[in-house]
Design a protein around this motif. Structure first.
Motif, mmCIF file in Angstrom:
data_model
loop_
_atom_site.group_PDB
_atom_site.id
_atom_site.type_symbol
_atom_site.label_atom_id
_atom_site.label_comp_id
_atom_site.label_asym_id
_atom_site.label_seq_id
_atom_site.Cartn_x
_atom_site.Cartn_y
_atom_site.Cartn_z
ATOM 1 N N GLY A 106 73.346 -18.079 42.386
ATOM 2 C CA GLY A 106 73.393 -16.855 41.589
ATOM 3 C C GLY A 106 72.087 -16.087 41.621
ATOM 4 O O GLY A 106 71.876 -15.174 40.831
ATOM 5 N N THR A 107 71.191 -16.465 42.540
ATOM 6 C CA THR A 107 69.933 -15.727 42.691
ATOM 7 C C THR A 107 69.733 -15.366 44.158
ATOM 8 O O THR A 107 69.899 -16.203 45.044
ATOM 9 N N ILE A 108 69.393 -14.112 44.410
ATOM 10 C CA ILE A 108 69.196 -13.620 45.770
ATOM 11 C C ILE A 108 67.831 -12.952 45.840
ATOM 12 O O ILE A 108 67.406 -12.300 44.882
ATOM 13 N N GLY A 109 67.131 -13.151 46.959
ATOM 14 C CA GLY A 109 65.786 -12.576 47.091
ATOM 15 C C GLY A 109 65.722 -11.517 48.179
ATOM 16 O O GLY A 109 66.395 -11.618 49.205
ATOM 17 N N VAL A 110 64.902 -10.494 47.952
ATOM 18 C CA VAL A 110 64.695 -9.442 48.947
ATOM 19 C C VAL A 110 63.201 -9.330 49.249
ATOM 20 O O VAL A 110 62.394 -9.199 48.334
ATOM 21 N N VAL A 111 62.858 -9.403 50.547
ATOM 22 C CA VAL A 111 61.462 -9.242 50.955
ATOM 23 C C VAL A 111 61.329 -7.872 51.621
ATOM 24 O O VAL A 111 61.812 -7.669 52.729
ATOM 25 N N GLY A 112 60.713 -6.943 50.925
ATOM 26 C CA GLY A 112 60.577 -5.595 51.471
ATOM 27 C C GLY A 112 59.136 -5.301 51.814
ATOM 28 O O GLY A 112 58.231 -5.934 51.287
ATOM 29 N N PRO A 113 58.882 -4.347 52.726
ATOM 30 C CA PRO A 113 57.505 -3.999 53.045
ATOM 31 C C PRO A 113 56.955 -2.952 52.064
ATOM 32 O O PRO A 113 56.361 -3.311 51.066
ATOM 33 N N ILE A 114 57.176 -1.706 52.320
ATOM 34 C CA ILE A 114 56.712 -0.644 51.436
ATOM 35 C C ILE A 114 57.935 0.158 51.024
ATOM 36 O O ILE A 114 58.863 0.343 51.814
ATOM 37 N N GLU A 115 57.916 0.627 49.802
ATOM 38 C CA GLU A 115 59.105 1.277 49.247
ATOM 39 C C GLU A 115 59.283 2.677 49.828
ATOM 40 O O GLU A 115 59.028 3.666 49.146
ATOM 41 N N VAL A 116 59.693 2.778 51.091
ATOM 42 C CA VAL A 116 59.860 4.101 51.687
ATOM 43 C C VAL A 116 61.213 4.230 52.370
ATOM 44 O O VAL A 116 61.848 3.252 52.751
ATOM 45 N N GLY A 117 61.607 5.479 52.530
ATOM 46 C CA GLY A 117 62.729 5.925 53.353
ATOM 47 C C GLY A 117 63.903 4.986 53.507
ATOM 48 O O GLY A 117 64.527 4.556 52.538
ATOM 49 N N ASP A 118 64.204 4.644 54.786
ATOM 50 C CA ASP A 118 65.403 3.864 55.085
ATOM 51 C C ASP A 118 65.299 2.445 54.546
ATOM 52 O O ASP A 118 66.310 1.790 54.320
ATOM 53 N N ILE A 119 64.069 1.991 54.325
ATOM 54 C CA ILE A 119 63.884 0.632 53.811
ATOM 55 C C ILE A 119 64.317 0.555 52.353
ATOM 56 O O ILE A 119 65.079 -0.323 51.947
ATOM 57 N N LYS A 120 63.860 1.521 51.595
ATOM 58 C CA LYS A 120 64.246 1.583 50.200
ATOM 59 C C LYS A 120 65.768 1.763 50.090
ATOM 60 O O LYS A 120 66.425 1.120 49.277
ATOM 61 N N ALA A 121 66.323 2.614 50.965
ATOM 62 C CA ALA A 121 67.761 2.853 50.925
ATOM 63 C C ALA A 121 68.523 1.560 51.211
ATOM 64 O O ALA A 121 69.505 1.238 50.530
ATOM 65 N N TYR A 122 68.055 0.813 52.233
ATOM 66 C CA TYR A 122 68.725 -0.445 52.566
ATOM 67 C C TYR A 122 68.714 -1.392 51.372
ATOM 68 O O TYR A 122 69.731 -1.988 51.008
ATOM 69 N N ILE A 123 67.545 -1.527 50.766
ATOM 70 C CA ILE A 123 67.406 -2.498 49.679
ATOM 71 C C ILE A 123 68.195 -2.047 48.454
ATOM 72 O O ILE A 123 68.889 -2.850 47.823
#
Lengths: 334, 310, 365
Positions: free
Chosen positions: A163-180
């Motif tokens: 019941g726990t999922i983790g997301v490793v993102g780089p910087i909160e920009v553009g397509d990355i933010k949209a994906y997450i």
């Protein structure tokens, strides 16, 4: 220290000579124009390595496919993570008479907006972005990466047991933010009680940090992870070690872990590239924003053939993808 | 905040802190030995990168982690010989030649990776090794005794290094050479031979530190170490040239990094606050250096090449 | 240098590339045609500013490897100024930007100097830490208050400032290249460093501090103060390099790639190499920086021509540094004067109390 300085001074004259000799050897440069039979010359400037299994590679792969359809000649400068180096390369390509110059990185936009007006005959494309600076020779490409995020998220929600999922993102920009954001929405669409921890590590390249972020997620109870950009190779290593499932984006990330990668959203730039090439062949400049999504084939899903994905989950994912493609499902992002 | 103070998360943070401290500790212990003999090696970062690449590549090709560790050590040792020749035989300025070694390592490891491997290919790195009995202890076992083998090696090296420096004839030579090389020389201790050994061991440990990073991550990439080596040098000063102090410094760095990551993961700090927290270890180091430098002195002959007879 | 070139050739062979083709591509990419020459000069510009500044520090007996941080803080100071008063006319705003950049760099460098002089902190370590802190401050600002409002509006949130006022653009020099005022400033400042070091009393004091701190002390100079000053001069030069990297860039904005090098392209480190090439003399640093900048530019051309990563040049540069320093010292041993001076310093009672003998600038009790 002093002895060092003294002897350094005595020895420095050859440097001057070399500089002089090389400066004298400078010669003139050449210019080329394009006739109808010549191949279309496309240049690409990418921030990371051409084989990064992520953002840069997705464009390189697309250019290779484009080469099967059109007569093109491609020149690539990769690894230009320093923005000014990329700017020099972009201007250099325009100067050298390339027909299309791709500035493949949203961080290059600031430079491109200054360079593009100087070369009105050159077609520029950059992304991911949605800004053409009002110029007719600038195309900007973006992806509805939230769509694949949503599909991945829905699958992740079915597969998590903790019941726990983790997301490793780089910087909160553009397509990355949209994906997450799409991923988080996708998880919630299946089960809103699942916790999704999102960690932006503030770096596109620091794999050690990415690995620790993944570790921290696992320690916080996550049994499914996802992440974006080239630093995720650090996170997938940790995921493999702990047998934690992984969802990828941008490129097919199956090679990073045949036993844990479930599926990846793939960016196909073929659609956008095709439109720009067609404009070029027609002699028109219609600088605009071109957005790829599942309905125009700019986004696809790649499933790891070696991962025994539960048939029900796959079916559910396909249903979500179909819904997104025909518009009956909205990710709710933007 | 409440999320952070649950027992399991705290324990996990401690365990992560120890794991993160390991590369710092290995490299800093090696640097400590070198500096005690009067040699400053600023090239640790470059040696770590080469050791990391060597270990990664060997493991990738042979699937043997052990061989990877050996290669990491060997690459470090080889760089030690190079650095020894440059600083001892040629008596080059240590600070600058260290920067040269750093740049060389940064470039060569990247070059070899791009030519020999290219696309990021994961390897099976070091798994956790649970120590029998101790590993079953509640809390303590989870934090201390479920780590990879190099973590144990690093922490066992702390007393070993202390013993070597303070309780063996060799250690006495090292200290003598680092404090008053002329006196040591007049007593028949070969200054340069002693320094060659400390440089060799120190660089081998730097190579091992790089290997521990690459094998823990199971991956290599350009500039993998990202400043670890420079921080390791700082930790030697932080620890006032004593193995235990160096260990304390490494732990502070490891724990702070682990805490920041946990906080970000759990959403306790977000966005711009994270940058402020990210500065914390560096600010702390400067503060500690201010305090430490008042209290203790470095080896007197640090960075000074030895020349007999004048 | 020749030795490094030979080793490079061998490495190219091992990597399966023709060394002649490789080097030809490198030379052509760096020097072939006015455009490439201009690119080399632009690449050299920040290296020259950093390098010439570093000669001042080295001559005073301190090693400044905090160039990265000083570049960043200089860039931040000048950017804040231009954001605050964008409408000041160009002939005033450009010099003001340089002034603020120099100020920022001097503040950041001065901190390392003060830490060394008054708290006994080794400058190598403090500057490494100050570099880390500067990067975090930059990220904090670009992610927060300084982020381009347009980026926030569009939701793309790229960490850079808005396009800074055109009044602060460094004017392009006539001649049809991309060369801008920054190149001129860099050369002038290198000359200024020379004048400072060799034609002023202050320079004499600085060099004396580096040459023999104990003698300087007996002569009534404040070695501590000189160390701080040297760091401030060196930092100011780096700060100006930061200004050229922002207002002379294509994007005309302060940006970061999110990595450890932000926007500097590692100029703070490469500048040290350039200074070494130039024999730690401000004037010789001018051709040396140009050569080194050209190498970096040419490396990219070589990468494209023979598929050997530009990292090769980085590795070779490291070797050059090691060779240069190594051979230098071997020769220097012939002249014993300095060694004797050092031996005297070593025997002076002051040394036993000094926390760090390399720091030599420590005052005896």
């Amino acid at each position: 220290m002093t002895t060092l300085i003294r002897s350094l001074i005595r020895r420095s004259w050859p440097v001057g000579l070399v500089v002089l000799a090389l400066a004298v050897s400078a010669c003139a440069e050449e210019e080329t124009g394009r006739s109808a039979d010549d191949p279309i010359r496309i240049a690409m400037v990418g921030p990371s390595a051409s084989n990064d299994l992520a953002f840069t590679q997705s464009m390189v792969d697309s250019l290779n496919r484009l080469g099967q359809e059109y007569n093109i000649e491609v020149d690539i400068t990769d690894g230009t993570f320093v923005i000014e180096d990329a700017a020099v390369a972009i201007r250099g390509y325009a100067e050298d008479g390339f027909d299309i110059v791709l500035a493949h990185g949203s961080q290059f936009g600031g430079s491109l907006s200054e360079i593009a007006p100087d070369y009105p005959d050159t077609y520029f494309a950059w992304g991911t972005s949605r800004d053409t600076f009002g110029l007719s020779n600038v195309y900007s490409y973006s992806v509805k990466s939230d769509q694949g995020g949503y599909i991945n998220g829905a699958m992740a929600a079915h597969l998590t047991e903790s019941g726990t999922i983790g997301v490793v993102g780089p910087i909160e920009v553009g397509d990355i933010k949209a994906y997450i954001d799409g991923f988080v929405a996708g998880v919630a669409s299946v089960d809103s009680s699942i916790t999704v921890n999102v960690n932006y590590i503030d770096s596109f390249s620091d794999v050690a940090l990415a690995a620790e972020a993944a570790q921290a997620h696992i320690e916080a109870g996550a049994d499914v992870l996802t992440g974006v950009s080239q630093m995720t190779v650090g996170a997938t290593g940790v995921a493999r070690e702990h047998g934690v499932l992984w969802f990828g984006s941008q490129s097919d990330q199956t090679p990073l872990g045949e036993e844990i990668v479930v599926a990846s959203q793939i960016y196909n730039w073929d659609y956008q590239l095709g439109q720009i090439v067609e404009d070029l062949l027609a002699g028109e400049q219609n600088g605009r924003v071109i957005t790829a999504d599942f309905s125009n084939g700019g986004l696809t899903m790649a499933y790891n053939p070696n991962f025994a994905l539960d048939a029900d989950v796959r079916e559910a994912a396909d249903a979500v993808q179909a819904g997104i493609t025909d518009g009956s499902i909205s990710t709710g992002i933007e | 905040m409440s999320d952070f103070f649950t027992v399991s998360v705290l324990l996990a943070t401690l365990a992560a802190g120890i794991r993160l401290a390991t590369p710092f500790l290995l490299a800093a212990l090696g640097e400590t030995l070198g500096q005690r003999s009067g040699v400053l090696n600023l090239g640790v970062e470059g040696v770590m990168l080469l050791g990391a690449y060597g270990a990664y590549y060997a493991t990738l090709r042979t699937e043997s982690v052990l061989l990877g560790i050996v290669i990491g050590l060997a690459v470090g040792g080889a760089m030690g010989i190079v650095y020894g020749v440059v600083t001892l035989a040629l008596k080059a300025e240590q600070g600058i030649s260290g920067i040269g070694i750093f740049i060389f390592g940064l470039g060569l490891s990247d070059l070899l990776f791009q030519k020999q491997v290219g696309t990021p290919t994961p390897i099976d790195g070091l798994g956790d090794l649970a120590i029998p009995v101790l590993g079953d202890l509640p809390w303590v076992g989870e934090v201390l005794f479920h780590q990879n083998v190099l973590v144990y090696v690093a922490f066992l090296l702390v007393p070993a290094m202390w013993y070597l420096i303070n309780r063996t004839p060799f250690g006495m030579n090292v200290r003598a050479v680092g404090e008053t090389p002329e006196a040591a020389d007049s007593l028949g201790v070969s200054v340069n031979r002693t320094r060659y050994i400390t440089i060799f061991v120190g660089n081998a440990l730097a190579g091992l530190a790089g290997a521990s990073l690459a094998l823990e991550l199971g991956i290599f990439q350009q500039n993998l170490t990202n400043g670890h080596g420079f921080i390791a040098v700082a930790l030697v000063y932080f620890g006032a040239w004593r193995p235990v102090g160096v260990m304390a410094g490494s732990m502070v760095f490891g724990l702070v990094s682990a805490m920041v990551l946990q906080w970000k993961t759990l959403g306790i700090v977000v966005g711009t606050t994270a940058s402020i927290v990210g500065m914390f270890p560096a600010v702390l180091t400067i503060l500690v250096l201010v305090l430490v430098s008042r209290r203790t002195g470095s080896p007197s002959a640090l960075t000074r090449p030895f020349e007999r007879g004048h | 240098m020749l030795a490094a070139a030979l080793i490079g050739a061998v490495m190219l062979l091992i990597l399966g590339a023709n060394p002649l083709t490789g080097y030809a591509a490198l030379v052509d990419g760096a020097f072939g045609g006015t455009k490439n020459l201009a690119n080399s000069a632009l690449k050299a510009m920040p290296l020259l500013l950093v390098g010439a500044g570093i000669t001042v520090a080295f001559r005073t007996g301190v090693i400044n490897i905090g160039g990265e941080g000083q570049i960043i803080v200089g860039a931040i100071f000048s950017t804040l100024l231009v954001l605050a008063v964008p409408d000041v006319p160009r002939f005033l705003l450009v010099p003001l930007a340089f002034l603020f950049g120099a100020l920022g760099g001097a503040v950041w460098g001065g901190m390392a100097g003060a830490l060394k002089s008054y708290a006994g902190v080794n400058e190598i370590l403090s500057t490494i830490m100050l570099n880390i802190i500067a990067v975090q401050i930059l990220n904090l600002l670009l992610r927060g208050p300084l982020m381009d409002p347009g980026e926030i509006e569009r939701g793309s949130r790229i960490p850079h400032t808005e396009r800074l006022s055109g009044n602060a653009d460094l004017p392009i020099l006539p001649g049809g290249t991309r060369l801008h005022l920054g190149v001129v400033v860099a050369v002038l400042m290198a000359v200024a460093c020379y004048v400072l070091l060799f034609r002023t009393t202050q320079g004499l004091r600085l060099r004396a501090s580096g040459h023999n701190p104990f003698a300087s002390l007996y002569a009534g100079m404040s070695v501590k103060r000189n160390v701080v000053l040297a760091f401030m001069y060196s930092g100011a030069m780096c700060g100006m390099a930061g200004v050229t990297l922002v207002f002379g860039s294509e994007g005309h904005r302060l940006a970061t790639d999110g990595g450890a090098t932000t926007f500097t392209g590692a100029a703070g480190f490469n500048g040290i190499v350039a200074a070494l090439f130039g024999g730690l003399h401000p004037l010789w640093t001018i051709p040396a920086s140009f050569l080194f900048g050209a190498l970096l530019v040419g490396a990219n051309a070589m990468q494209r021509a023979v598929q050997v990563p530009a990292a090769l040049i980085l590795a070779l540069n490291g070797l050059v540094v090691v060779f240069v320093v190594g051979s230098m010292q071997a020769r220097a041993r012939l002249g014993r004067t300095a060694a004797r001076l050092r031996a005297e310093a070593r025997e002076s009672p002051a040394d036993t109390e000094a926390p760090d003998p390399d720091a030599a600038a420590e005052a005896p009790p």
